[in-house]
Write a protein that holds these residues in place. Structure first.
Motif, short mmCIF file in Angstrom:
data_model
loop_
_atom_site.label_atom_id
_atom_site.label_comp_id
_atom_site.label_asym_id
_atom_site.label_seq_id
_atom_site.Cartn_x
_atom_site.Cartn_y
_atom_site.Cartn_z
N PHE B 17 0.86 -1.18 0.00
CA PHE B 17 0.00 0.00 0.00
C PHE B 17 0.89 1.22 0.00
N LYS B 20 4.38 0.61 1.15
CA LYS B 20 4.57 -0.17 2.38
C LYS B 20 4.14 -1.62 2.12
N VAL B 22 2.64 -4.83 2.96
CA VAL B 22 1.77 -5.35 4.01
C VAL B 22 1.61 -6.87 3.86
N PRO B 41 1.69 -8.41 15.79
CA PRO B 41 1.32 -7.10 16.32
C PRO B 41 0.30 -6.39 15.42
N ASN B 42 -0.31 -5.34 15.95
CA ASN B 42 -1.24 -4.55 15.16
C ASN B 42 -0.56 -3.99 13.92
N GLY B 43 -1.24 -4.04 12.78
CA GLY B 43 -0.66 -3.52 11.55
C GLY B 43 0.31 -4.48 10.89
N ALA B 44 0.37 -5.73 11.39
CA ALA B 44 1.31 -6.70 10.82
C ALA B 44 0.86 -7.15 9.43
N GLY B 45 -0.44 -7.00 9.14
CA GLY B 45 -0.94 -7.44 7.84
C GLY B 45 -1.81 -8.68 7.94
N LYS B 46 -2.33 -8.97 9.11
CA LYS B 46 -3.16 -10.16 9.28
C LYS B 46 -4.48 -10.02 8.53
N THR B 47 -5.16 -8.89 8.77
CA THR B 47 -6.42 -8.68 8.07
C THR B 47 -6.19 -8.59 6.57
N THR B 48 -5.08 -7.98 6.18
CA THR B 48 -4.76 -7.88 4.76
C THR B 48 -4.64 -9.27 4.14
N GLN B 89 -13.39 -7.75 11.68
CA GLN B 89 -13.21 -7.15 13.01
C GLN B 89 -14.45 -6.34 13.41
N1 LIG Z 1 -6.91 -0.29 2.09
C1 LIG Z 1 -5.73 0.08 2.63
N2 LIG Z 1 -5.04 1.13 2.12
C2 LIG Z 1 -3.86 1.50 2.63
N3 LIG Z 1 -3.26 0.91 3.66
C3 LIG Z 1 -3.89 -0.14 4.24
C4 LIG Z 1 -5.16 -0.60 3.75
N4 LIG Z 1 -5.55 -1.66 4.52
C5 LIG Z 1 -4.56 -1.84 5.43
N5 LIG Z 1 -3.56 -0.94 5.27
C6 LIG Z 1 -2.33 -0.86 6.04
O1 LIG Z 1 -1.74 -2.12 6.01
C7 LIG Z 1 -1.16 -2.42 7.25
C8 LIG Z 1 -1.66 -3.74 7.75
O2 LIG Z 1 -3.01 -3.64 8.11
P1 LIG Z 1 -3.85 -4.88 8.65
O3 LIG Z 1 -3.74 -5.98 7.69
O4 LIG Z 1 -5.23 -4.37 8.93
O5 LIG Z 1 -3.11 -5.22 10.01
P2 LIG Z 1 -3.56 -6.18 11.19
O6 LIG Z 1 -4.86 -6.80 10.83
O7 LIG Z 1 -2.45 -7.16 11.28
O8 LIG Z 1 -3.64 -5.34 12.40
C9 LIG Z 1 -1.48 -1.28 8.19
O9 LIG Z 1 -0.36 -0.46 8.28
C10 LIG Z 1 -2.60 -0.56 7.50
O10 LIG Z 1 -2.54 0.82 7.77
#
Ligand SMILES: Nc1ncnc2c1ncn2[C@@H]1O[C@H](COP(=O)(O)OP(=O)(O)O)[C@@H](O)[C@H]1O
Ligand SMILES: [Mg+2]
Lengths: 293, 255, 303
Positions: B17, B20, B22, B41-48, B89
């Motif tokens: 993104f 960065k 992810v 950790p938070n922001g690791a990219g799990k949801t991604t 979430q």
């Molecule tokens: N649609 C998006 N556009 C830009 N950045 C994103 C988007 N979705 C997630 N991110 C970034 O990707 C990183 C990982 O996010 P995420 O997968 O939600 O982390 P986690 O679920 O592990 O906490 C974060 O830094 C977040 O800001």
């Protein structure tokens, strides 16, 4: 008398238009600013088909309505694949582009307008008969939207409006629904446009511009977006109310902008003071609140 | 049902993104009848990673395989129809619909949106719904919310909404179930209920992936842990040994 | 086929015209990026800026410098009101995006109708005469207006570039556009940043309208029907969030329109712009510039 019948015909046509717009704006949560253009496409195509081809007027209205639907399909499909924001942009471009074309080509009568349109009914009581027919169609359009929203399909539309990402991740195709309701809504508007042109027998491009968009938004917003009867109610009020100020005998150059100021001013007031609209319940889920997540 | 048929695998899955990373060349195989815990950790990219698998976002590079078939080019709803179900979430329930409708619409072969007549000639909705209504009601019963079948989500507590979200994912009846932080903000009975459901699905040979911060929960139900940091897999191991790893614990708890 | 003189002349005219298109596009893209609203209300601000200047110059007969300064104040004030009492209120209520759209479209229409009501539907110019001194430069006509418009716009754009890339205000605007909540945690007051960005945008709009109004006559509906669409198209060409890309896209659009006269009659020129909307949405939905970045990354990874 003739004057009032003509006014009520216009009101009923607007009921169809507002109800069709509500299907996509209120229930679908999609903003297409080109709804007046689909009305225009219906009006012009039906008039031209009737002028150049020897077919029953009623059929030409149906054809024109289909053409409007097909155009809506073509305009909305590319943008809806991207996002709802782009629908606003592409319909805006489509509205201005189409108006520009209508304003500049011979066959539509250009800026001067198209006249000599054959009437739907030629009969001594033509106005009264037209009123009867158009009221039937207005009721039919309200019934259609109500029926759709109460069916399983309507449930899908509601879910889509609530949360598109969840909706598609559960296996539903959101684009298909969106494009179909935009097309249906445009076909309804086109149908209304056909009736309009074969009753008033004269149309000009300026009737379908930003003033028309403002008027239509006013009808839906003050009546209550996302309610079955609200937009119809709004259409009747917005069509009949300005007739009161016609008694002031103001010149058109003042009348038109004055109406515009009043309509858009009303929308602004409703946005901030009563977003649920006149008909919407105050529980907070009707009118402009219907799109809340 | 062979093992291969429903296996889920990612190969070099990569997404960035705005520069960065992810997801950075992620290679994992998820096993059937297995509960995998995705931690980091938070922001690791799990949801991604969930988004990449479910198709909500498209990868820049790399592939996702389901049963040996590349599903990269498919959109999210097509993947859902192959049996990839997920939660979020933030739940993302349909707020204007009753719970039972929330579930019915999530049946992956739902007939409703395929109608070309836009429901105008849909005169026997109740009869058609009946097919799915039983399944939906059963699921609501399973999560203990049958009494609320006609309520809208806003009338429920946060924990109850989480249960509905899980029931909605189960409605898909797919073989892949991905749960994004099912335990966040949930306590007591609901907590146990969710655990129970996950273990039940495990015995039904589903492939289950859970993102979770609650380590006790992870230890209790997960067969393996996948540790993700900055879009990269740092370790895949049993949960116990992951937790004993000093280095990982330090990253996780931000030493 | 076409002589080089004609080509150069068209290029120059297109470039000079791009001076105000550039400002309108930047104003639109900036508010979309920072305030995160599609501010169609921008057409309303353009109407306010233009007609306040018209009042000061033609009705109250102010000295031009004062007229300009006062109109800038009026436009910026109107922009701040639009943000604070319009978008700000909607934002606070967590209104859905559709309400923002409806509000911003309707507010633009409101001011267009109001201007038509007050000033009539005939076109208005800012000065009684619009003749600009003509200079011949190797056979190319360059008017003083061209030079004034281009130089002033380039100066304004450079200052804006400096603000965005080198000052604390610029960093704050970028931070708020990236993540308003996070920016707040770092002590940036997002409400103020929204006001700053719409003020800058209003200033750009005023100056664009001033340039336009010293070259051609304007109808109250011109900003909404012609100028706004250009800004929107430039923004989607550049990709959302790319403020200076939108300015470049506006220059491109302006040149495209100037050269298109060689191939199609002038009355159909505007259709190119509308057609571009569909072309972009179909083939480059993320805009050109962002797309280029994606290609770069893909290539690196593939190799
Ligand atoms: N649609 C998006 N556009 C830009 N950045 C994103 C988007 N979705 C997630 N991110 C970034 O990707 C990183 C990982 O996010 P995420 O997968 O939600 O982390 P986690 O679920 O592990 O906490 C974060 O830094 C977040 O800001
Ligand atoms: Mg997450």
């Amino acid at each position: 008398m003739e004057y009032f019948i003509s006014l009520f015909i216009l009101a009923s046509i607007n009921v169809i238009l507002a109800t069709s717009f509500n299907l996509i704006l209120g229930y679908g949560g999609l903003l297409s600013v080109a709804q007046p253009i689909f009305f225009a496409i219906g009006a012009y195509c039906s008039a031209l088909i009737a002028i150049y081809f020897d077919i029953p007027i009623f059929l030409s209205i149906i054809f024109a309505s289909l053409i409007a639907g097909v155009f809506a399909f073509g305009v909305s499909l590319p943008s809806l694949r991207v996002s709802g924001d782009y629908l606003v942009v592409s319909t805006l471009g489509f509205q201005l582009g189409t108006l520009h074309i209508i304003n500049n080509i011979e066959i539509t009568g250009a800026a001067g307008g198209l006249s000599n349109i054959p009437p739907l009914i030629s009969h001594p009581y033509r106005s009264l008969l037209t009123l009867l027919i158009v009221v039937c169609f207005a009721v039919l359009s309200i019934w259609m939207v109500r029926k759709i929203m109460r069916s399983a399909y309507g449930r899908a539309i509601t879910a889509l409006r609530n949360d598109e990402i969840a909706f598609s991740s559960l296996g539903r195709n959101p684009i298909r629904i969106k494009v179909l309701i935009v097309a249906l809504s445009a076909a309804m508007a086109g149908f209304a446009g056909g009736i309009y042109s074969h009753y008033y027998l004269y149309i000009t491009p300026e009737q379908f511009g930003i003033f028309a968009t403002a008027t239509l938004l006013t009808m839906v917003v003050i009546g209550g977006a996302g309610t079955v009867l609200g937009p119809a109610f709004g259409a009747i009020i917005i069509t009949t109310l300005p007739e009161i100020i016609t008694f002031l005998n103001l010149p058109v150059s003042i009348m038109a902008p004055l109406q515009g100021v009043i309509f858009t001013g009303l929308v602004l007031i409703f946005i901030f003071v009563k977003p649920s609209g006149l008909i919407g319940s105050t529980r907070g889920l009707d009118g402009l609140e219907i799109w809340k997540k | 049902m062979s093992e291969i048929e429903h296996s889920l695998e990612t190969v070099n899955l990569t997404k960035n993104f705005g520069g960065k990373m992810v997801a950075n060349h992620i290679n994992i195989k998820f096993k059937q009848g297995f509960v995998s815990g995705l931690i980091g950790p938070n922001g690791a990219g799990k949801t991604t990673l969930f988004n990449l698998i479910s198709g909500n976002i498209k990868s820049d590079y790399g592939d996702v395989y389901l049963g040996g078939k590349k599903i990269n080019k498919m959109s999210d709803f097509q993947r859902a129809r192959l049996g990839i179900a997920r939660t979020w979430q933030m739940n993302r329930l349909f707020n204007s619909l009753s719970l039972i409708d929330n579930l019915i619409i999530s049946q992956r072969s739902d007939y409703s949106d395929k109608s070309l007549s836009l429901g105008l000639f849909d005169f026997n909705r109740a009869k058609k719904d009946a097919l799915y209504e039983d399944i939906a009601a059963n699921l609501l019963k399973r999560v203990g919310l049958l009494d609320y079948r006609n309520s809208v989500p806003a009338e429920l507590s946060y924990g109850q909404q989480k249960l509905v979200a899980i029931a909605r994912a189960l409605m898909n009846d797919g073989n892949i179930i991905m749960l994004d932080e099912p335990m966040a903000g949930v306590e007591g009975r609901t907590h146990n209920k969710i655990k129970e459901i996950i273990l039940e699905e495990k015995t039904r040979k589903k492939t289950i992936i859970v993102i979770e911060h609650n380590m006790r929960f992870i230890r209790e139900i997960c067969d393996e842990g996948i540790f993700l940091v900055n879009g990269q897999i740092k370790a895949v191991d049993s949960v116990a040994s992951l937790m004993n790893d000093v280095e990982l614990t330090r990253i996780y708890f931000g030493g | 086929m076409f002589s080089s003189d004609i080509l150069l002349q068209l290029g120059w005219t297109g470039l000079a015209t791009s001076s105000f298109y550039m400002l309108f596009a930047t104003a639109f893209a900036l508010v979309l990026k920072v305030n995160q609203v599609w501010n169609f209300g921008q057409a309303g601000l353009m109407v306010i800026g233009y007609f306040s200047c018209y009042i000061f110059l033609q009705i109250l007969d102010f000295f031009p410098l004062w007229a300009i300064l006062f109109s800038i104040l009026v436009t910026v004030f109107a922009g701040c009101c639009l943000e604070k009492y319009g978008f700000g209120v909607l934002r606070e209520r967590k209104s859905p995006p559709l309400t923002f759209f409806i509000f911003s479209i309707v507010i633009a229409q409101f001011f267009v109708f109001l201007a038509e009501l007050i000033f009539g539907t005939t076109p208005k110019t800012l000065y009684p005469s619009l003749n600009s001194k003509i200079n011949l430069f190797y056979g190319i006509v360059i008017t003083n207006w061209d030079l004034f418009a281009l130089i002033s716009s380039i100066i304004i754009m450079s200052v804006l570039y400096f603000i965005m890339k080198k000052t604390k205000l610029g960093y704050s605007m970028t931070a708020v556009s990236d993540n308003p909540e996070l920016a707040e945690m770092y002590g940036i007051k997002k409400e103020y940043i929204y006001l700053y960005s719409i003020s800058i945008s209003s200033f750009l709009l005023f100056w664009g309208m001033y340039l336009f109004g010293t070259k051609a006559a304007i109808f109250p509906s011109t900003p909404l029907l012609q100028l706004l669409v250009f800004a929107v198209i430039a923004t989607i060409i550049a990709g959302i969030g790319n403020v200076f890309g939108a300015a470049l896209a506006a220059v491109f659009l302006s040149l495209l329109q100037a050269f298109s006269i060689l191939l199609i009659p002038s009355k159909w020129q505007i259709l190119i712009a509308y057609g571009l909307i569909f072309f972009i949405i179909l083939f480059f939905p993320k805009g050109f510039v962002i797309n280029l970045e994606v290609f770069k990354i893909k290539k690196n990874k593939g190799s």
